[in-house]
Design a protein around this motif. Structure first.
Motif, PDB file in Angstrom:
ATOM      1  N   PHE A   1       0.820  -1.215   0.000  1.00  0.00           N
ATOM      2  CA  PHE A   1       0.000   0.000   0.000  1.00  0.00           C
ATOM      3  C   PHE A   1       0.857   1.270   0.000  1.00  0.00           C
ATOM      4  O   PHE A   1       0.391   2.330  -0.410  1.00  0.00           O
ATOM      5  CB  PHE A   1      -0.996  -0.032   1.171  1.00  0.00           C
ATOM      6  CG  PHE A   1      -2.010  -1.133   0.990  1.00  0.00           C
ATOM      7  CD1 PHE A   1      -3.003  -1.027   0.027  1.00  0.00           C
ATOM      8  CD2 PHE A   1      -1.943  -2.305   1.735  1.00  0.00           C
ATOM      9  CE1 PHE A   1      -3.917  -2.057  -0.182  1.00  0.00           C
ATOM     10  CE2 PHE A   1      -2.854  -3.333   1.546  1.00  0.00           C
ATOM     11  CZ  PHE A   1      -3.842  -3.207   0.577  1.00  0.00           C
TER      12      PHE A   1
ATOM     13  N   GLY B   1      -8.668   1.969  -3.318  1.00  0.00           N
ATOM     14  CA  GLY B   1      -7.541   1.048  -3.176  1.00  0.00           C
ATOM     15  C   GLY B   1      -7.448   0.493  -1.769  1.00  0.00           C
ATOM     16  O   GLY B   1      -8.096  -0.499  -1.433  1.00  0.00           O
ATOM     17  N   ILE B   2      -6.681   1.163  -0.900  1.00  0.00           N
ATOM     18  CA  ILE B   2      -6.517   0.654   0.467  1.00  0.00           C
ATOM     19  C   ILE B   2      -7.879   0.652   1.173  1.00  0.00           C
ATOM     20  O   ILE B   2      -8.712   1.530   0.946  1.00  0.00           O
ATOM     21  CB  ILE B   2      -5.470   1.484   1.256  1.00  0.00           C
ATOM     22  CG1 ILE B   2      -5.111   0.767   2.567  1.00  0.00           C
ATOM     23  CG2 ILE B   2      -5.940   2.904   1.508  1.00  0.00           C
ATOM     24  CD1 ILE B   2      -3.853   1.264   3.232  1.00  0.00           C
ATOM     25  N   GLY B   3      -8.063  -0.362   2.025  1.00  0.00           N
ATOM     26  CA  GLY B   3      -9.340  -0.487   2.729  1.00  0.00           C
ATOM     27  C   GLY B   3      -9.431   0.477   3.886  1.00  0.00           C
ATOM     28  O   GLY B   3      -9.495   0.054   5.044  1.00  0.00           O
TER      29      GLY B   3
ATOM     30  N   LYS C   1      -3.369  -5.806  12.623  1.00  0.00           N
ATOM     31  CA  LYS C   1      -2.085  -5.888  11.905  1.00  0.00           C
ATOM     32  C   LYS C   1      -0.904  -6.040  12.866  1.00  0.00           C
ATOM     33  O   LYS C   1      -0.045  -6.906  12.673  1.00  0.00           O
ATOM     34  CB  LYS C   1      -1.922  -4.636  11.043  1.00  0.00           C
ATOM     35  CG  LYS C   1      -0.619  -4.521  10.289  1.00  0.00           C
ATOM     36  CD  LYS C   1      -0.750  -3.356   9.313  1.00  0.00           C
ATOM     37  CE  LYS C   1       0.543  -2.804   8.839  1.00  0.00           C
ATOM     38  NZ  LYS C   1       0.348  -1.698   7.880  1.00  0.00           N
TER      39      LYS C   1
ATOM     40  N   TYR D   1      -3.392 -11.263   2.348  1.00  0.00           N
ATOM     41  CA  TYR D   1      -3.011  -9.990   2.975  1.00  0.00           C
ATOM     42  C   TYR D   1      -1.485 -10.012   3.177  1.00  0.00           C
ATOM     43  O   TYR D   1      -0.971 -10.912   3.846  1.00  0.00           O
ATOM     44  CB  TYR D   1      -3.769  -9.912   4.310  1.00  0.00           C
ATOM     45  CG  TYR D   1      -3.549  -8.699   5.171  1.00  0.00           C
ATOM     46  CD1 TYR D   1      -3.428  -7.422   4.632  1.00  0.00           C
ATOM     47  CD2 TYR D   1      -3.516  -8.829   6.559  1.00  0.00           C
ATOM     48  CE1 TYR D   1      -3.262  -6.318   5.448  1.00  0.00           C
ATOM     49  CE2 TYR D   1      -3.355  -7.726   7.383  1.00  0.00           C
ATOM     50  CZ  TYR D   1      -3.221  -6.473   6.821  1.00  0.00           C
ATOM     51  OH  TYR D   1      -3.054  -5.383   7.633  1.00  0.00           O
TER      52      TYR D   1
ATOM     53  N   ASN E   1      -9.458 -11.112   2.886  1.00  0.00           N
ATOM     54  CA  ASN E   1      -8.775  -9.991   2.248  1.00  0.00           C
ATOM     55  C   ASN E   1      -7.670 -10.624   1.409  1.00  0.00           C
ATOM     56  O   ASN E   1      -6.834 -11.326   1.982  1.00  0.00           O
ATOM     57  CB  ASN E   1      -8.162  -9.065   3.306  1.00  0.00           C
ATOM     58  CG  ASN E   1      -7.462  -7.881   2.689  1.00  0.00           C
ATOM     59  OD1 ASN E   1      -7.572  -7.643   1.501  1.00  0.00           O
ATOM     60  ND2 ASN E   1      -6.741  -7.134   3.508  1.00  0.00           N
TER      61      ASN E   1
ATOM     62  N   TYR F   1     -12.908  -8.755   9.220  1.00  0.00           N
ATOM     63  CA  TYR F   1     -14.067  -8.355   8.394  1.00  0.00           C
ATOM     64  C   TYR F   1     -15.345  -9.078   8.790  1.00  0.00           C
ATOM     65  O   TYR F   1     -16.313  -9.089   8.041  1.00  0.00           O
ATOM     66  CB  TYR F   1     -13.731  -8.589   6.907  1.00  0.00           C
ATOM     67  CG  TYR F   1     -12.517  -7.795   6.480  1.00  0.00           C
ATOM     68  CD1 TYR F   1     -12.632  -6.455   6.127  1.00  0.00           C
ATOM     69  CD2 TYR F   1     -11.240  -8.360   6.511  1.00  0.00           C
ATOM     70  CE1 TYR F   1     -11.519  -5.705   5.800  1.00  0.00           C
ATOM     71  CE2 TYR F   1     -10.114  -7.615   6.178  1.00  0.00           C
ATOM     72  CZ  TYR F   1     -10.261  -6.288   5.821  1.00  0.00           C
ATOM     73  OH  TYR F   1      -9.159  -5.541   5.501  1.00  0.00           O
TER      74      TYR F   1
ATOM     75  N   LYS G   1     -12.455  -1.620  10.603  1.00  0.00           N
ATOM     76  CA  LYS G   1     -13.477  -1.662   9.552  1.00  0.00           C
ATOM     77  C   LYS G   1     -14.868  -1.697  10.185  1.00  0.00           C
ATOM     78  O   LYS G   1     -15.832  -1.194   9.646  1.00  0.00           O
ATOM     79  CB  LYS G   1     -13.281  -2.891   8.648  1.00  0.00           C
ATOM     80  CG  LYS G   1     -11.832  -3.212   8.323  1.00  0.00           C
ATOM     81  CD  LYS G   1     -11.159  -2.148   7.466  1.00  0.00           C
ATOM     82  CE  LYS G   1      -9.658  -2.157   7.652  1.00  0.00           C
ATOM     83  NZ  LYS G   1      -8.837  -2.505   6.555  1.00  0.00           N
TER      84      LYS G   1
ATOM     85  N   TYR H   1     -14.732  -5.882   0.099  1.00  0.00           N
ATOM     86  CA  TYR H   1     -13.867  -5.982  -1.078  1.00  0.00           C
ATOM     87  C   TYR H   1     -14.550  -6.697  -2.240  1.00  0.00           C
ATOM     88  O   TYR H   1     -15.247  -7.694  -2.039  1.00  0.00           O
ATOM     89  CB  TYR H   1     -12.575  -6.724  -0.734  1.00  0.00           C
ATOM     90  CG  TYR H   1     -11.757  -6.002   0.316  1.00  0.00           C
ATOM     91  CD1 TYR H   1     -11.444  -4.653   0.166  1.00  0.00           C
ATOM     92  CD2 TYR H   1     -11.316  -6.656   1.468  1.00  0.00           C
ATOM     93  CE1 TYR H   1     -10.718  -3.977   1.133  1.00  0.00           C
ATOM     94  CE2 TYR H   1     -10.589  -5.982   2.436  1.00  0.00           C
ATOM     95  CZ  TYR H   1     -10.292  -4.643   2.260  1.00  0.00           C
ATOM     96  OH  TYR H   1      -9.578  -3.971   3.212  1.00  0.00           O
TER      97      TYR H   1
ATOM     98  N   ARG I   1      -8.537  -5.595  -6.999  1.00  0.00           N
ATOM     99  CA  ARG I   1      -9.431  -5.436  -5.848  1.00  0.00           C
ATOM    100  C   ARG I   1      -9.945  -4.001  -5.757  1.00  0.00           C
ATOM    101  O   ARG I   1      -9.173  -3.050  -5.849  1.00  0.00           O
ATOM    102  CB  ARG I   1      -8.670  -5.773  -4.555  1.00  0.00           C
ATOM    103  CG  ARG I   1      -9.584  -5.968  -3.355  1.00  0.00           C
ATOM    104  CD  ARG I   1      -8.813  -5.980  -2.056  1.00  0.00           C
ATOM    105  NE  ARG I   1      -8.451  -4.634  -1.635  1.00  0.00           N
ATOM    106  CZ  ARG I   1      -7.849  -4.330  -0.491  1.00  0.00           C
ATOM    107  NH1 ARG I   1      -7.504  -5.302   0.361  1.00  0.00           N
ATOM    108  NH2 ARG I   1      -7.546  -3.081  -0.173  1.00  0.00           N
TER     109      ARG I   1
HETATM  110  C1  MLT Z   1      -6.252  -3.382   3.071  1.00  0.00           C
HETATM  111  O1  MLT Z   1      -6.547  -2.493   2.271  1.00  0.00           O
HETATM  112  O2  MLT Z   1      -5.937  -4.530   2.728  1.00  0.00           O
HETATM  113  C2  MLT Z   1      -6.274  -3.036   4.509  1.00  0.00           C
HETATM  114  O3  MLT Z   1      -6.733  -1.764   4.735  1.00  0.00           O
HETATM  115  C3  MLT Z   1      -4.962  -3.136   5.106  1.00  0.00           C
HETATM  116  C4  MLT Z   1      -5.037  -3.196   6.591  1.00  0.00           C
HETATM  117  O4  MLT Z   1      -6.087  -3.388   7.197  1.00  0.00           O
HETATM  118  O5  MLT Z   1      -3.965  -3.070   7.163  1.00  0.00           O
END
Ligand code: MLT
Length: 393
Positions: free
Chosen positions: A16, A39-41, A107, A130, A175, A206, A237, A330, A371
């Motif tokens: 990312f 892009g990034i979650g 993480k 991931y 993910n 998730y 999330k 996603y 994604r």
């Molecule tokens: C992702 O986009 O895969 C996540 O936001 C990354 C994360 O949660 O560290």
């Protein structure tokens, strides 16, 4: 002094961070173009009202001698652990308070937990995955073996009894693909782990996106999981805590290897290397689990789910193969016209100013896939799909 040479075996920058660098370059060269980031979650809706009120109240308490808090318990305050215990109970999972450890997010603990395991262990990770699972183990010098997740197994690989693995990573809802294991499939993994004396590191970040009551939200809904699985969850999330930072890790007391209780080992690790999540943040997290908090976060989750539907409907209209988006934020799609993942990334950025995540960034099986996240604003999601429409024509 010798440095840890294992770092030479990982790419120069985290997936990312690489994407952010590319997007920032594009943005500075094209200041007039509006970039839509899917892009990034990372969430876009603000924290819910009850959480903000709790954060404010806790901040006030910190400024008053009688209610000020210094160091807290490294494993988290009971007021929050009790709420999480009740949350699990709603899904018929009984946890002891001492099995719950408050963290600053999934993480960190997914990486930190590796302190408990020998470097000689073999690690099994699904591909695509991931990137944190692979990078943290590569940094430590562990041998990684991959199990293919692809269209032929609906991106839900099952255990292969001929393969011997010590540490197994599972993420469901997944993910990057959004695929979700059902109870029968998870039971196969739990049985495999118990038979092989392996440990499952289960990432349930998730789980809040699952709407089908029959799908497991926690691995502890599966019989036998409490002797072989550690679960990692996050409020990022679920409640928009990506910038506030709070999560939790469940280490059941029944996991015992070589006569050692992993729960006690983790407690020892945390009390030595971690001073706990700030009191103020834990107070905000507590509010998430109140009835008002649950109602408010559900409204936000529904908003993201509607975004996912808007994306999925657009792809369906154009016969683009995709999964996810239903029990997950996603959407995992096949790149049109046989483009590679990075070709599609560049195409979308340069022509449509849409940012997504190249599937190949998650592993070799992600090549040719892409994604998109539903965490954008409604307005931007609709706008992105309009641009997609014109491109796919
Ligand atoms: C992702 O986009 O895969 C996540 O936001 C990354 C994360 O949660 O560290």
């Amino acid at each position: 002094m010798n440095i840890n040479k294992n770092y030479q075996n990982i790419s120069d920058s985290y997936l990312f961070s690489t994407i952010a660098k590319k997007v920032n370059e594009f943005a500075s060269n094209n200041p007039d173009k509006k970039i839509i980031r899917l892009g990034i979650g990372d969430v876009t809706l603000p924290l819910c009202k009850v959480v903000v009120e709790a954060l404010k109240k806790a901040s006030e308490e910190m400024g008053i001698k009688e209610t000020f808090h210094g160091y807290g318990p490294e494993q988290g305050y009971d007021f929050l652990k009790t709420k999480i215990q009740s949350y699990y109970k709603m899904h018929n999972v009984d946890l002891k308070l001492d099995e719950i450890f408050i963290s600053d997010g999934a993480k960190s603990d997914l990486g930190n937990i590796l302190d408990l395991f020998d470097v000689d262990n073999t690690v099994l990770v699904p591909d695509p995955v991931y990137p944190v699972y692979v990078d943290t183990n590569t940094m430590a010098g562990r041998k990684i073996i991959y199990i293919d997740a692809n269209a032929s197994n609906n991106f839900l690989p099952l255990p292969d009894k001929s393969v011997k693995a010590d540490i197994i990573y599972l993420c469901s809802p997944n993910n990057p693909t959004g695929a979700v294991y059902n109870k029968e499939q998870l039971k196969l993994w739990v049985d495999y782990a118990n038979e092989n004396k392996s440990i499952i590191l289960f990432d349930s970040a998730y789980e809040c996106f699952i709407t089908d009551e029959n799908l497991p939200r926690s691995i502890y809904e599966i019989e036998g999981a409490k002797t072989c699985a550690i679960e990692f969850c996050s409020l990022s999330k679920m409640a928009g805590f990506t910038g506030t930072r709070c999560g939790y890790t469940v280490v059941p007391e029944d996991i015992v290897f070589d006569g050692v209780i992993l729960n006690k080992m983790w407690l020892r690790r945390q009390t030595t290397k971690f001073n706990g999540v700030p009191y103020i943040v834990q107070k905000g997290a507590e509010a998430v689990f109140t009835p008002e908090g649950q109602k408010e976060i559900q409204e936000n989750l529904n908003y993201y789910k509607e975004n996912a539907k808007i994306i999925s409907d657009t792809l369906t209209k154009h016969n683009i193969w995709h999964i996810g988006g239903k029990h997950s934020p996603y959407i995992w799609l096949k790149c049109p016209n046989n483009m590679t993942s990075w070709e599609f990334f560049d195409y979308l950025l340069n022509n449509m100013q849409i940012v997504g995540t190249p599937g190949s960034g998650f592993g070799k099986n992600g090549e040719g896939y892409f994604r998109l996240t539903s965490f954008g604003s409604r307005e931007n999601t609709i706008e992105a799909m309009k641009r997609f429409d014109s491109f796919l024509k």
